[in-house]
Design a protein around this motif. Structure first.
Motif, short mmCIF file in Angstrom:
data_model
loop_
_atom_site.label_atom_id
_atom_site.label_comp_id
_atom_site.label_asym_id
_atom_site.label_seq_id
_atom_site.Cartn_x
_atom_site.Cartn_y
_atom_site.Cartn_z
N MET A 123 51.20 40.69 39.69
CA MET A 123 51.30 39.33 39.17
C MET A 123 49.97 38.61 39.42
O MET A 123 49.03 39.21 39.90
CB MET A 123 52.47 38.63 39.85
CG MET A 123 53.80 39.17 39.34
SD MET A 123 55.16 38.85 40.44
CE MET A 123 55.14 37.08 40.54
N ALA A 126 50.40 38.24 43.48
CA ALA A 126 51.40 38.96 44.29
C ALA A 126 51.54 40.38 43.76
O ALA A 126 51.37 40.63 42.56
CB ALA A 126 52.74 38.24 44.23
N ARG A 151 52.02 44.05 50.87
CA ARG A 151 52.35 45.32 50.20
C ARG A 151 52.35 46.44 51.23
O ARG A 151 53.28 47.23 51.32
CB ARG A 151 51.31 45.57 49.09
CG ARG A 151 51.39 46.91 48.38
CD ARG A 151 50.19 47.07 47.43
NE ARG A 151 50.24 48.29 46.66
CZ ARG A 151 49.83 49.48 47.09
NH1 ARG A 151 49.33 49.60 48.31
NH2 ARG A 151 49.90 50.54 46.31
C1 LIG Z 1 46.64 37.55 47.51
C2 LIG Z 1 47.06 38.45 46.43
C3 LIG Z 1 48.10 39.38 46.59
C4 LIG Z 1 48.89 39.47 47.87
O1 LIG Z 1 48.09 39.90 48.93
P1 LIG Z 1 48.52 39.64 50.46
O2 LIG Z 1 47.40 40.27 51.24
O3 LIG Z 1 49.82 40.33 50.66
O4 LIG Z 1 48.62 38.16 50.64
C5 LIG Z 1 48.39 40.26 45.56
N1 LIG Z 1 47.72 40.19 44.38
C6 LIG Z 1 46.72 39.30 44.16
C7 LIG Z 1 46.01 39.30 42.87
C8 LIG Z 1 46.38 38.40 45.19
O5 LIG Z 1 45.42 37.52 44.97
#
Ligand SMILES: *Cc1c(COP(=O)(O)O)cnc(C)c1O
Length: 242
Positions: A123, A126, A151
């Motif tokens: 996403m 996320a 993740r």
């Molecule tokens: C920040 C982010 C995430 C999630 O990363 P975390 O280290 O779990 O906070 C996933 N995808 C993207 C594009 C992000 O910017």
């Protein structure tokens, strides 16, 4: 140097840490170039700062399932680019598609792979997980997906505590749309269930208003470790003393 900066900023902002169970203190380390230049070049001087803010849940819906929009009209990041970095440039590409999804009534957008549009990536901010035929799947890292720490934590909990088969692999759109559970992960979203995905061929219902069993379990275990209700076997907690 990094950990000193983080711990001293957290200590200085201790008054802004929300009461237990009511939110958290979000920590965002930032680094940006500041050297004087008019041409396009790498900076020689940088500012590193640690920003903190008290936060509540990221999505307004709280832990209710999200309604997502899947489209191949926009790509967030391409292979051999910088999609794997937490870099500001990656968000320029996702702000407009994200606002299109929101204007259509969705919470966010699911991006497909820029070269193979049959498989999903993640996403706007996320990572995605899919429970399908008893296996937990997540898109494999290939340079265009952020290697999120949430993740990684979810993969570790699923594998080492729940003894599940976890595969980092290519996930075709059909597999996503027929999944038993779908959820997304991130520092801000923690583990948030996906209720429906609207793709090119219409709306696909994944879950009703209740969170899927595995999604619930993983969220409960991760937040349980964070809140010290479940022992931290992995050394993830970093206590900050007064
Ligand atoms: C920040 C982010 C995430 C999630 O990363 P975390 O280290 O779990 O906070 C996933 N995808 C993207 C594009 C992000 O910017």
């Amino acid at each position: 140097y990094f950990m000193d900066a983080v711990t001293s900023t957290v200590k200085d902002n201790a008054d802004f840490i929300p009461p237990f169970g009511k939110g958290s203190l979000y920590i965002r380390p930032i680094c940006f170039g500041v050297s004087k230049a008019i041409d396009v070049q790498a900076a020689t001087e940088y500012v590193f700062m640690v920003f903190t803010s008290p936060v509540g849940p990221y999505f307004k819906v709280g832990s209710r399932p999200l309604h997502l929009y899947l489209s191949d009209k926009y790509h967030r990041a391409a292979p051999k680019g910088i999609g794997n970095a937490k870099a500001i440039g990656n968000y320029s590409a996702s702000l407009y598609p994200g606002s299109v999804a929101k204007s259509k009534g969705f919470n966010d957008m699911i991006y497909v792979h820029a070269k193979n549009e049959k498989i999903i990536e993640e996403m706007g901010a996320a990572n995605l997980f899919v429970l399908s035929d008893g296996e937990l799947l997540t898109p494999k890292l290939g340079g265009s997906i952020l290697d999120g720490v949430t993740r990684d934590s979810v993969i570790t909990i699923a594998r080492d505590i729940l003894n599940l088969t976890v595969k980092e692999t290519d996930i075709e759109i059909e597999r996503l749309l027929s999944a038993d559970e779908v959820f997304c992960t991130g520092t801000a979203v923690v583990v948030t269930p996906v209720g429906s995905i609207t793709g090119l061929d219409g709306k696909h219902r994944i879950a009703d208003e209740k969170m899927g069993r595995l999604t619930f379990k993983l969220k409960e275990m991760l937040t349980g470790i964070q809140h010290e209700n479940i022992p931290d076997e992995f050394g993830w907690l970093y206590p900050i003393k007064e």
